[in-house]
Design a protein around this motif. Structure first.
Motif, mmCIF file in Angstrom:
data_model
loop_
_atom_site.group_PDB
_atom_site.id
_atom_site.type_symbol
_atom_site.label_atom_id
_atom_site.label_comp_id
_atom_site.label_asym_id
_atom_site.label_seq_id
_atom_site.Cartn_x
_atom_site.Cartn_y
_atom_site.Cartn_z
ATOM 1 N N ARG A 156 38.066 -57.025 1.845
ATOM 2 C CA ARG A 156 38.566 -57.094 3.228
ATOM 3 C C ARG A 156 37.754 -58.063 4.072
ATOM 4 N N ILE A 157 36.451 -58.192 3.736
ATOM 5 C CA ILE A 157 35.537 -58.923 4.631
ATOM 6 C C ILE A 157 35.342 -60.388 4.227
ATOM 7 N N LEU A 158 35.282 -60.636 2.918
ATOM 8 C CA LEU A 158 34.906 -61.987 2.474
ATOM 9 C C LEU A 158 36.083 -62.690 1.802
ATOM 10 N N PRO A 159 36.282 -63.974 2.108
ATOM 11 C CA PRO A 159 37.339 -64.720 1.417
ATOM 12 C C PRO A 159 36.953 -64.911 -0.055
ATOM 13 N N GLU A 160 37.955 -65.007 -0.934
ATOM 14 C CA GLU A 160 37.668 -65.210 -2.360
ATOM 15 C C GLU A 160 37.167 -66.642 -2.585
ATOM 16 N N PRO A 161 36.035 -66.811 -3.273
ATOM 17 C CA PRO A 161 35.543 -68.177 -3.501
ATOM 18 C C PRO A 161 36.472 -68.951 -4.432
ATOM 19 N N ALA A 162 36.386 -70.286 -4.339
ATOM 20 C CA ALA A 162 37.218 -71.143 -5.200
ATOM 21 C C ALA A 162 36.678 -71.113 -6.627
ATOM 22 N N GLY A 163 37.486 -71.582 -7.565
ATOM 23 C CA GLY A 163 37.023 -71.758 -8.945
ATOM 24 C C GLY A 163 37.303 -70.563 -9.824
ATOM 25 N N ASP A 164 36.648 -70.552 -10.986
ATOM 26 C CA ASP A 164 36.829 -69.492 -11.985
ATOM 27 C C ASP A 164 36.015 -68.287 -11.516
ATOM 28 N N TYR A 165 36.687 -67.357 -10.863
ATOM 29 C CA TYR A 165 35.971 -66.272 -10.169
ATOM 30 C C TYR A 165 36.653 -64.937 -10.404
ATOM 31 N N ALA A 166 35.850 -63.904 -10.665
ATOM 32 C CA ALA A 166 36.392 -62.543 -10.776
ATOM 33 C C ALA A 166 35.491 -61.584 -10.009
ATOM 34 N N LEU A 167 36.120 -60.641 -9.319
ATOM 35 C CA LEU A 167 35.383 -59.594 -8.608
ATOM 36 C C LEU A 167 35.719 -58.271 -9.291
ATOM 37 N N VAL A 168 34.721 -57.629 -9.890
ATOM 38 C CA VAL A 168 34.963 -56.475 -10.753
ATOM 39 C C VAL A 168 34.409 -55.212 -10.105
ATOM 40 N N ALA A 169 35.245 -54.169 -10.043
ATOM 41 C CA ALA A 169 34.837 -52.901 -9.447
ATOM 42 C C ALA A 169 34.373 -51.961 -10.553
ATOM 43 N N SER A 170 33.074 -51.812 -10.690
ATOM 44 C CA SER A 170 32.541 -50.932 -11.734
ATOM 45 C C SER A 170 31.055 -50.700 -11.483
ATOM 46 N N SER A 171 30.582 -49.571 -11.976
ATOM 47 C CA SER A 171 29.132 -49.421 -12.048
ATOM 48 C C SER A 171 28.637 -50.317 -13.178
ATOM 49 N N VAL A 172 27.506 -50.962 -12.972
ATOM 50 C CA VAL A 172 26.955 -51.819 -14.038
ATOM 51 C C VAL A 172 26.506 -50.991 -15.239
ATOM 52 N N THR A 173 26.416 -49.678 -15.060
ATOM 53 C CA THR A 173 25.984 -48.819 -16.164
ATOM 54 C C THR A 173 27.127 -48.529 -17.143
ATOM 55 N N GLU A 174 28.367 -48.913 -16.756
ATOM 56 C CA GLU A 174 29.514 -48.743 -17.669
ATOM 57 C C GLU A 174 29.533 -49.884 -18.682
ATOM 58 N N ASP A 175 30.295 -49.706 -19.766
ATOM 59 C CA ASP A 175 30.376 -50.742 -20.801
ATOM 60 C C ASP A 175 31.547 -51.703 -20.598
ATOM 61 N N ALA A 176 32.677 -51.186 -20.051
ATOM 62 C CA ALA A 176 33.942 -51.936 -20.106
ATOM 63 C C ALA A 176 33.858 -53.281 -19.374
ATOM 64 N N TRP A 177 33.186 -53.330 -18.220
ATOM 65 C CA TRP A 177 33.179 -54.580 -17.445
ATOM 66 C C TRP A 177 32.527 -55.709 -18.243
ATOM 67 N N LEU A 178 31.483 -55.359 -18.985
ATOM 68 C CA LEU A 178 30.752 -56.392 -19.732
ATOM 69 C C LEU A 178 31.536 -56.795 -20.983
ATOM 70 N N ASP A 179 32.168 -55.811 -21.622
ATOM 71 C CA ASP A 179 32.986 -56.103 -22.805
ATOM 72 C C ASP A 179 34.118 -57.081 -22.452
ATOM 73 N N ALA A 180 34.561 -57.057 -21.186
ATOM 74 C CA ALA A 180 35.691 -57.902 -20.777
ATOM 75 C C ALA A 180 35.254 -59.346 -20.474
ATOM 76 N N VAL A 181 33.948 -59.598 -20.409
ATOM 77 C CA VAL A 181 33.471 -60.969 -20.132
ATOM 78 C C VAL A 181 33.265 -61.689 -21.466
ATOM 79 N N PRO A 182 33.980 -62.815 -21.710
ATOM 80 C CA PRO A 182 33.792 -63.514 -22.980
ATOM 81 C C PRO A 182 32.329 -63.927 -23.173
ATOM 82 N N ALA A 183 31.857 -63.791 -24.403
ATOM 83 C CA ALA A 183 30.443 -64.099 -24.693
ATOM 84 C C ALA A 183 30.313 -65.510 -25.263
ATOM 85 N N ASP A 184 31.156 -66.428 -24.764
ATOM 86 C CA ASP A 184 31.253 -67.757 -25.367
ATOM 87 C C ASP A 184 30.302 -68.783 -24.777
#
Ligand SMILES: C[S@@+](CC[C@H](N)C(=O)[O-])C[C@H]1O[C@@H](n2cnc3c(N)ncnc32)[C@H](O)[C@@H]1O
Length: 258
Positions: free
Chosen positions: A107-135
């Motif tokens: 609501r507050i900040l405009p989305e930055p340009a470029g290859d960008y994702a905003l992920v809603a998760s606790s960093v202690t979960e596994d799924a958010w990291l599994d979804a980021v390519p390790a390339d």
């Protein structure tokens, strides 16, 4: 998160601004909140800006060395790092924070340009990291997060990032054990009713979590560059704290590489 946002906004209003975070200033204007409650002073605001500036500079250096990389900006809160750092289109940027913070951020900040994702998760979960390519090489920058995690959660996070990517850097701030003991003396912590857990006195504790993980920089908060931007009283305060053995290790900025 509101305190640090406000700190960066206050710094940006000063002619000798360290961070020039105009997006933070605009964000503060959009939030209906009594920011006086954060207890931020000019000294603490410039302190926040200095910490952010060092982490920005380290992130910039990583991007310059690896123009095709992934940036994991964990516990992004309302930090506009993704707006502050210019980068080539080949950089993948992932901001992560808890769902309620992410909803506010949208609501507050405009989305930055470029290859960008905003992920809603606790960093202690596994799924958010599994979804980021390790390339690609990865730089994980997390500011104001480690101390909110338990030691077990912090170790788990470091292990999962270093285990998933072939190489990269971890850029983050830590409290020492004395910082954890004295946490209620920090106005932003006290006023937010927050509780801090994980303190790191020796970066070798983090190095031990992954083969080849090595400390490249370990800077006491009292020794950071740009200290000349602090008001006179703040510079004196730092000198006093810097002269007291246990107190001078209350906070550090770490850069580790594997
Ligand atoms: C002190 S704020 C720092 C925010 C931002 N990095 C800054 O410097 O302005 C702490 C942030 O950590 C986030 N946080 C705490 N625990 C977290 C977790 N387990 N997973 C993701 N974010 C978390 C909070 O939601 C909050 O945005």
């Amino acid at each position: 998160m509101l305190a640090t946002l406000y700190g960066r906004a206050l710094d940006s209003e000063r002619p000798e601004s360290v961070l020039h975070d105009d997006a933070a200033k605009r964000a503060v204007e959009r939030i209906d909140y009594d920011f006086g409650k954060t207890g931020m002073t000019t000294t603490t605001a410039v302190g926040v800006a200095i910490r952010a500036r060092v982490l920005d500079d380290w992130t910039r250096e990583f991007i310059a060395r690896h123009p095709s990389c992934t940036v994991l900006h964990l516990a992004c809160g309302l930090d506009t790092r993704a707006h502050r750092l210019e980068r080539p289109e080949t950089v993948r940027w992932v901001d992560v924070d808890m769902p309620d913070v992410v909803a506010l951020r949208r609501r507050i900040l405009p989305e930055p340009a470029g290859d960008y994702a905003l992920v809603a998760s606790s960093v202690t979960e596994d799924a958010w990291l599994d979804a980021v390519p390790a390339d690609r090489p990865v730089v994980a920058v997390f500011e104001g997060l480690s101390m909110y995690l338990t030691r077990e959660e912090g170790h788990g996070l470091v292990r999962r990032i270093t285990g998933r990517f072939a190489g990269g850097e971890l850029l983050f701030d830590v409290y020492g054990s004395w910082g954890i003991k004295l946490q209620k003396l920090v106005p932003a912590v006290r006023n937010a009713g927050a509780t801090l857990h994980w303190g790191v006195d020796d970066p070798r504790e983090v190095e031990a979590l992954h083969p080849g993980l090595t400390t490249v920089d370990s800077w006491r908060s009292v020794d950071l560059p740009h200290r000349e931007a602090l008001p006179g009283a703040g510079r004196v305060q730092l000198k006093v704290v810097g002269a007291i053995p246990k107190l001078r290790d209350v906070g550090k900025l770490l850069r580790l590489r594997w």
